[in-house]
Design a protein around this motif. Structure first.
Motif, PDB file in Angstrom:
ATOM      1  N   PHE A   1      -9.589  -5.823  -1.455  1.00  0.00           N
ATOM      2  CA  PHE A   1      -9.144  -4.667  -2.234  1.00  0.00           C
ATOM      3  C   PHE A   1     -10.127  -4.411  -3.361  1.00  0.00           C
ATOM      4  N   MET A   2     -10.031  -3.197  -3.940  1.00  0.00           N
ATOM      5  CA  MET A   2     -10.927  -2.831  -5.028  1.00  0.00           C
ATOM      6  C   MET A   2     -10.153  -2.922  -6.334  1.00  0.00           C
ATOM      7  N   ASP A   3     -10.476  -3.923  -7.130  1.00  0.00           N
ATOM      8  CA  ASP A   3      -9.812  -4.071  -8.420  1.00  0.00           C
ATOM      9  C   ASP A   3     -10.454  -3.098  -9.415  1.00  0.00           C
ATOM     10  N   GLN A   4      -9.611  -2.403 -10.192  1.00  0.00           N
ATOM     11  CA  GLN A   4     -10.117  -1.382 -11.104  1.00  0.00           C
ATOM     12  C   GLN A   4     -10.951  -1.960 -12.252  1.00  0.00           C
ATOM     13  N   ILE A   5     -10.822  -3.265 -12.508  1.00  0.00           N
ATOM     14  CA  ILE A   5     -11.649  -3.887 -13.556  1.00  0.00           C
ATOM     15  C   ILE A   5     -12.638  -4.875 -12.943  1.00  0.00           C
ATOM     16  N   GLN A   6     -12.148  -5.754 -12.066  1.00  0.00           N
ATOM     17  CA  GLN A   6     -12.986  -6.851 -11.565  1.00  0.00           C
ATOM     18  C   GLN A   6     -13.839  -6.463 -10.359  1.00  0.00           C
ATOM     19  N   GLY A   7     -13.571  -5.289  -9.786  1.00  0.00           N
ATOM     20  CA  GLY A   7     -14.379  -4.830  -8.648  1.00  0.00           C
ATOM     21  C   GLY A   7     -13.844  -5.353  -7.323  1.00  0.00           C
ATOM     22  N   ASP A   8     -14.746  -5.381  -6.348  1.00  0.00           N
ATOM     23  CA  ASP A   8     -14.391  -5.735  -4.976  1.00  0.00           C
ATOM     24  C   ASP A   8     -13.923  -7.196  -4.900  1.00  0.00           C
ATOM     25  N   TYR A   9     -12.791  -7.417  -4.240  1.00  0.00           N
ATOM     26  CA  TYR A   9     -12.259  -8.782  -4.144  1.00  0.00           C
ATOM     27  C   TYR A   9     -11.816  -9.041  -2.716  1.00  0.00           C
ATOM     28  N   THR A  10     -12.302 -10.147  -2.147  1.00  0.00           N
ATOM     29  CA  THR A  10     -11.983 -10.470  -0.754  1.00  0.00           C
ATOM     30  C   THR A  10     -11.467 -11.899  -0.672  1.00  0.00           C
ATOM     31  N   GLN A  11     -10.495 -12.092   0.176  1.00  0.00           N
ATOM     32  CA  GLN A  11      -9.968 -13.447   0.378  1.00  0.00           C
ATOM     33  C   GLN A  11      -9.677 -13.656   1.859  1.00  0.00           C
ATOM     34  N   GLN A  12     -10.033 -14.851   2.336  1.00  0.00           N
ATOM     35  CA  GLN A  12      -9.695 -15.261   3.698  1.00  0.00           C
ATOM     36  C   GLN A  12      -8.389 -16.024   3.609  1.00  0.00           C
ATOM     37  N   LEU A  13      -7.296 -15.345   3.890  1.00  0.00           N
ATOM     38  CA  LEU A  13      -5.999 -16.007   3.702  1.00  0.00           C
ATOM     39  C   LEU A  13      -5.894 -17.289   4.525  1.00  0.00           C
TER      40      LEU A  13
ATOM     41  N   GLN B   1      -0.010 -10.553  -1.533  1.00  0.00           N
ATOM     42  CA  GLN B   1       0.970  -9.493  -1.780  1.00  0.00           C
ATOM     43  C   GLN B   1       0.648  -8.247  -0.961  1.00  0.00           C
ATOM     44  N   ILE B   2      -0.638  -7.957  -0.822  1.00  0.00           N
ATOM     45  CA  ILE B   2      -1.036  -6.809   0.015  1.00  0.00           C
ATOM     46  C   ILE B   2      -0.645  -7.078   1.475  1.00  0.00           C
ATOM     47  N   TYR B   3      -0.846  -8.303   1.910  1.00  0.00           N
ATOM     48  CA  TYR B   3      -0.454  -8.670   3.283  1.00  0.00           C
ATOM     49  C   TYR B   3       1.048  -8.466   3.485  1.00  0.00           C
ATOM     50  N   LEU B   4       1.858  -8.921   2.524  1.00  0.00           N
ATOM     51  CA  LEU B   4       3.317  -8.733   2.631  1.00  0.00           C
ATOM     52  C   LEU B   4       3.672  -7.245   2.626  1.00  0.00           C
ATOM     53  N   GLN B   5       3.011  -6.462   1.760  1.00  0.00           N
ATOM     54  CA  GLN B   5       3.273  -5.003   1.745  1.00  0.00           C
ATOM     55  C   GLN B   5       2.999  -4.403   3.118  1.00  0.00           C
ATOM     56  N   GLN B   6       1.893  -4.815   3.711  1.00  0.00           N
ATOM     57  CA  GLN B   6       1.527  -4.259   5.023  1.00  0.00           C
ATOM     58  C   GLN B   6       2.564  -4.627   6.075  1.00  0.00           C
ATOM     59  N   GLN B   7       3.043  -5.872   6.026  1.00  0.00           N
ATOM     60  CA  GLN B   7       4.017  -6.312   7.032  1.00  0.00           C
ATOM     61  C   GLN B   7       5.376  -5.655   6.831  1.00  0.00           C
ATOM     62  N   LEU B   8       5.701  -5.321   5.581  1.00  0.00           N
ATOM     63  CA  LEU B   8       7.003  -4.719   5.280  1.00  0.00           C
ATOM     64  C   LEU B   8       6.944  -3.185   5.310  1.00  0.00           C
ATOM     65  N   GLY B   9       5.752  -2.633   5.533  1.00  0.00           N
ATOM     66  CA  GLY B   9       5.607  -1.179   5.578  1.00  0.00           C
ATOM     67  C   GLY B   9       5.678  -0.517   4.212  1.00  0.00           C
ATOM     68  N   TYR B  10       5.293  -1.248   3.158  1.00  0.00           N
ATOM     69  CA  TYR B  10       5.296  -0.696   1.802  1.00  0.00           C
ATOM     70  C   TYR B  10       3.911  -0.158   1.447  1.00  0.00           C
ATOM     71  N   PRO B  11       3.846   0.828   0.535  1.00  0.00           N
ATOM     72  CA  PRO B  11       2.527   1.250   0.058  1.00  0.00           C
ATOM     73  C   PRO B  11       1.878   0.164  -0.803  1.00  0.00           C
ATOM     74  N   THR B  12       0.555   0.170  -0.860  1.00  0.00           N
ATOM     75  CA  THR B  12      -0.172  -0.766  -1.726  1.00  0.00           C
ATOM     76  C   THR B  12      -0.519  -0.066  -3.032  1.00  0.00           C
ATOM     77  N   PRO B  13      -0.073  -0.615  -4.169  1.00  0.00           N
ATOM     78  CA  PRO B  13      -0.421  -0.003  -5.458  1.00  0.00           C
ATOM     79  C   PRO B  13      -1.908  -0.204  -5.776  1.00  0.00           C
ATOM     80  N   ILE B  14      -2.339   0.409  -6.868  1.00  0.00           N
ATOM     81  CA  ILE B  14      -3.689   0.192  -7.377  1.00  0.00           C
ATOM     82  C   ILE B  14      -3.621  -0.989  -8.348  1.00  0.00           C
ATOM     83  N   TYR B  15      -4.588  -1.903  -8.238  1.00  0.00           N
ATOM     84  CA  TYR B  15      -4.555  -3.125  -9.059  1.00  0.00           C
ATOM     85  C   TYR B  15      -5.685  -3.151 -10.076  1.00  0.00           C
ATOM     86  N   ALA B  16      -5.382  -3.734 -11.251  1.00  0.00           N
ATOM     87  CA  ALA B  16      -6.415  -4.041 -12.244  1.00  0.00           C
ATOM     88  C   ALA B  16      -6.025  -5.350 -12.903  1.00  0.00           C
ATOM     89  N   HIS B  17      -6.975  -6.285 -12.973  1.00  0.00           N
ATOM     90  CA  HIS B  17      -6.695  -7.597 -13.564  1.00  0.00           C
ATOM     91  C   HIS B  17      -7.506  -7.775 -14.835  1.00  0.00           C
TER      92      HIS B  17
END
Ligand SMILES: [Zn+2]
Length: 309
Positions: free
Chosen positions: A160-172, A219-235
């Motif tokens: 996802f693209m964090d509004q402050i920290q930039g591009d963030y990737t994780q291998q769950l 949390q994005i993974y859970l949103q996707q599985q539950l059919g919820y929209p993904t908010p915009i994030y900033a940390h």
């Protein structure tokens, strides 16, 4: 075909900005949580958006009596004004159960009977090795025993693209493993509960401490599985002592002072070009000025900021 590692679309476009602050009632409001409250509040108001207050009191064992009331009173004394009535997680257990049922029906979950000690001996890095995954077991054993519920994670990276920290990737799969969404002591976990909360409150923007960034892909993974929209994030960077201690972890982390110098100090930590405190007639005057000049892009892109404490 869907690209497996494509960024989640922030399907909140065109909606009214809705932000929130969600403290856990496990102590007084300290300077670190004031920064998260201020950043989420100012960004919401600068966008003519709404700002909600939620009390993350799902883990009743960790709730310190009266601390929710203290936090609420402190926010009021600092001049915060939230929209709508306060949301308490403890009143939404049925909603979390419903989300868990949805994940169960999608066959994404399984019971886990492992103790912490067993996981430690079976995994060198502490990441759950999938011992109880149904495909690793000939037969489910002891389903009447007390167990936690885990969710299977995908093999592809989440990004996802964090509004402050930039591009963030994780291998769950490699970095987190199948994670717990319902604990053995019958408490819905932070990951599942807040995903449901943000959805029920139509939250479009989440601004919170940098220590939570590595929870975001889960949390994005859970949103996707539950059919919820993904908010915009900033940390935002985490406030630490010169000894690198997180303020929330300090037993002596004292309550913030409810005055203008404290608010001005917080705004400066957040990189905002704010006038000295004697410039303001009142707290309201300060807040109005902060809403006018607020720019999220001025918040320092750092993991931590040291504060004298
Ligand atoms: Zn297990």
């Amino acid at each position: 075909m869907k690209k497996p590692n494509s960024q989640p679309k922030n399907n909140t476009a065109g909606q009214t900005y809705r932000g929130r602050f969600a403290p856990s009632p496990s102590g007084e409001l300290h300077f670190g949580s004031l920064l998260a409250a201020m950043a989420s509040y100012a960004d919401a108001r600068a966008h003519n958006g709404q700002w909600l207050l939620r009390i993350d009191d799902i883990d009743q064992a960790r709730v310190v009596p009266d601390s929710a009331e203290h936090i609420i009173r402190t926010l009021e004394q600092l001049g915060f004004e939230w929209d709508e009535s306060i949301y308490y997680q403890s009143r939404h257990i049925r909603d979390y159960r419903q989300a868990l049922n949805t994940l169960n029906e999608k066959k994404l979950t399984y019971p886990c009977f492992c103790s912490r000690k067993q996981i430690k001996t079976r995994s060198s890095n502490g990441i759950y090795p999938g011992t109880c995954r149904p495909d690793n077991q000939a037969e489910q054993t002891g389903t009447d025993k007390e167990c936690a519920i885990r969710i299977r994670v995908p093999g592809h990276p989440l990004n996802f693209m964090d509004q402050i920290q930039g591009d963030y990737t994780q291998q769950l799969a490699q970095e987190v493993g199948d994670f717990i969404i319902y604990r053995r002591d019958k408490v819905f976990t932070y990951q599942l509960s807040i995903v449901v909360d943000e959805y029920l409150s139509n939250i479009t923007h989440i601004i919170r401490g940098r220590d939570l960034i590595d929870s975001t892909p889960r949390q994005i993974y859970l949103q996707q599985q539950l059919g919820y929209p993904t908010p915009i994030y900033a940390h935002i960077p985490l406030a630490v002592t010169p000894q690198q201690l997180k303020l929330s972890k300090l037993s002596r982390a004292r309550k913030v002072r409810c005055d203008l110098p404290t608010l001005v100090q917080a705004a400066r930590f957040l990189g905002q070009d704010i006038a000295p405190d004697n410039h303001y007639q009142s707290l309201q005057d300060f807040w109005q000025h902060l809403f006018d000049i607020w720019q999220l892009k001025r918040v320092p892109k750092m993991e931590k900021i040291e504060i004298m404490y």
